[in-house]
Design a protein around this motif. Sequence first.
Motif, PDB file in Angstrom:
ATOM      1  N   UNK A 105       0.798  -1.226   0.000  1.00  0.00           N
ATOM      2  CA  UNK A 105       0.000   0.000   0.000  1.00  0.00           C
ATOM      3  C   UNK A 105       0.829   1.274   0.000  1.00  0.00           C
ATOM      4  N   UNK A 106       2.158   1.147   0.046  1.00  0.00           N
ATOM      5  CA  UNK A 106       3.012   2.336   0.048  1.00  0.00           C
ATOM      6  C   UNK A 106       3.418   2.668  -1.382  1.00  0.00           C
ATOM      7  N   UNK A 107       3.178   3.918  -1.788  1.00  0.00           N
ATOM      8  CA  UNK A 107       3.607   4.327  -3.128  1.00  0.00           C
ATOM      9  C   UNK A 107       4.295   5.684  -3.141  1.00  0.00           C
ATOM     10  N   UNK A 108       4.243   6.414  -2.020  1.00  0.00           N
ATOM     11  CA  UNK A 108       5.012   7.640  -1.882  1.00  0.00           C
ATOM     12  C   UNK A 108       5.303   7.857  -0.406  1.00  0.00           C
ATOM     13  N   UNK A 109       6.208   8.784  -0.135  1.00  0.00           N
ATOM     14  CA  UNK A 109       6.584   9.077   1.241  1.00  0.00           C
ATOM     15  C   UNK A 109       5.503   9.902   1.934  1.00  0.00           C
ATOM     16  N   UNK A 110       5.532   9.908   3.243  1.00  0.00           N
ATOM     17  CA  UNK A 110       4.592  10.728   4.013  1.00  0.00           C
ATOM     18  C   UNK A 110       4.778  12.217   3.734  1.00  0.00           C
ATOM     19  N   UNK A 111       5.974  12.597   3.258  1.00  0.00           N
ATOM     20  CA  UNK A 111       6.218  13.999   2.909  1.00  0.00           C
ATOM     21  C   UNK A 111       5.754  14.322   1.501  1.00  0.00           C
ATOM     22  N   UNK A 112       5.312  13.303   0.773  1.00  0.00           N
ATOM     23  CA  UNK A 112       4.881  13.489  -0.612  1.00  0.00           C
ATOM     24  C   UNK A 112       5.953  13.174  -1.626  1.00  0.00           C
TER      25      UNK A 112
END
Length: 367
Positions: free
Chosen positions: A18-25
Motif C-alpha cells: 500500500x506504500x507508493x510515496x513518502x509521508x512527505x509526498x
Amino acid sequence: MEQYICNNCGKKHAIRSVIWKCTCGGLLNLEKDTPKINVDSWNRYPNSLWRYLETMPFQKESKTWKSITMGEGQTPLIVLDTLEPNTYVKVDYMMPTLSFKDRGAAVLMTKAKELGVSKVIADSSGNAGTAIAAYAARCNIACDIYLRDETSPKKMAQVKAHGATIKKIQGSREDIAEAAQQAVNEEAVFYASHVYNPYFYEGTKTYAYEIYEELNGAPDTLIIPVGNGTLLLGAFYGFKELLANGLIDKMPKIIAIQAVNCSPLVEAFNNGDLSAQPVMNKDTLAEGIAIAAPARSPQILEAVRETNGDIITIEEDEILSARAKLSDKGFYVEVTTAANYAGYLKYKKEPEEKIIVPLCGAGIKSK
C-alpha cells in the motif's frame, strides 16, 4: 533487505503493497546494494530479460517470475542504414504487448504477486496501461487502468482485451494520474505506477544490459524519448551498474527528446534548474511523452547532466516526416517513437559516434 527511501527527505519505508510515496509526498527509490554482476550466471536463465534476475532485487531462489514471464526482452539491435553503420535501432516493440513498457511491467507485477496483491490500479497514456493489464492477467490480479478519454482506441482495445477495467478520464495526463491516485488511496490497493514504483525501473534497466551484451560494451550515445523518464532512467541505472562492476569504462551520453508542444524539461535543463516546472500541454501527436509535469524531473535532469547529454525538442511536422522515413526503412512505429527518430535526425553526431535509438512502440498502436 531492500527498502524504499524517499528521494526528497530520505525517510525509509518497509516495502509493502500500500506504500507508493513518502509521508512527505516525495517519490520513493529502492535502497539496495549495487548488484555484483556475474556474467557467467546469465546463461543459467532463459533468453529473456530474466537472464539478469540476479541483478534485480529478488531472492535468487525466487520462482514467481517463471509463471508470469511471456519471454519479454532480448530485442534485436539492428544497423538502421548501411550508410550509417554506427547507428543502431533497438527494436523494443518486439515485446508481448508491442512496447518497451513490458520490461518494467513484468518485473513490477512479479513483485506485486510476491506481495500477495489482489488488485492493482495504474494510470497511463496507453502503453504502460496495456503492459500492466497484460501482466496482471498473467498474475490473476484484478486491474483498473485509468486513461485519457482521447487515448488511441487501439490501445484501449488492448487494455480491454486483457480483462482490465478501463476508467476514462477527461483532462490532462496529470488529471488522470490524480484520479488514479485518489482511487488507490480510497481502495488501499497496489499502485502499479511506472512513474512512482521503483521496481518498474528494475525492469527497464535491462535495456542497458542487453545493449552491453549485443555490443560487447557501451555505446557512445543513447537517444531516448522522455515524458516520465521510465526508459531514460532505467537505461541510466543499468549502465551505472555495469560501470560500477567494471564491465564498461564510460557512461553513454543521454540525449533526451521532447516535443516542442510539451517540453517541461528543456527550460529547466537550459536554465540549470534542479527540477522542471509544469507547463501547458499544447497537444502533441507524441502522446507517450506528453507529460506536462514529470514527477521524476530531478532524476531525469541529473541523468542527462551526469552523462554530459542534452535535451532536443522537435516540431509536429518533424514527427510525421520521421515516421514516414522509418517506414521507408521497414520500421512501422507509433508516433512517439517517430518523435524520437526526429530527435536523432536533428542531433549533430560525430562521424564515428556509436548511437542507439530505441523503437519503443509498434505502429499498429497509434490512432
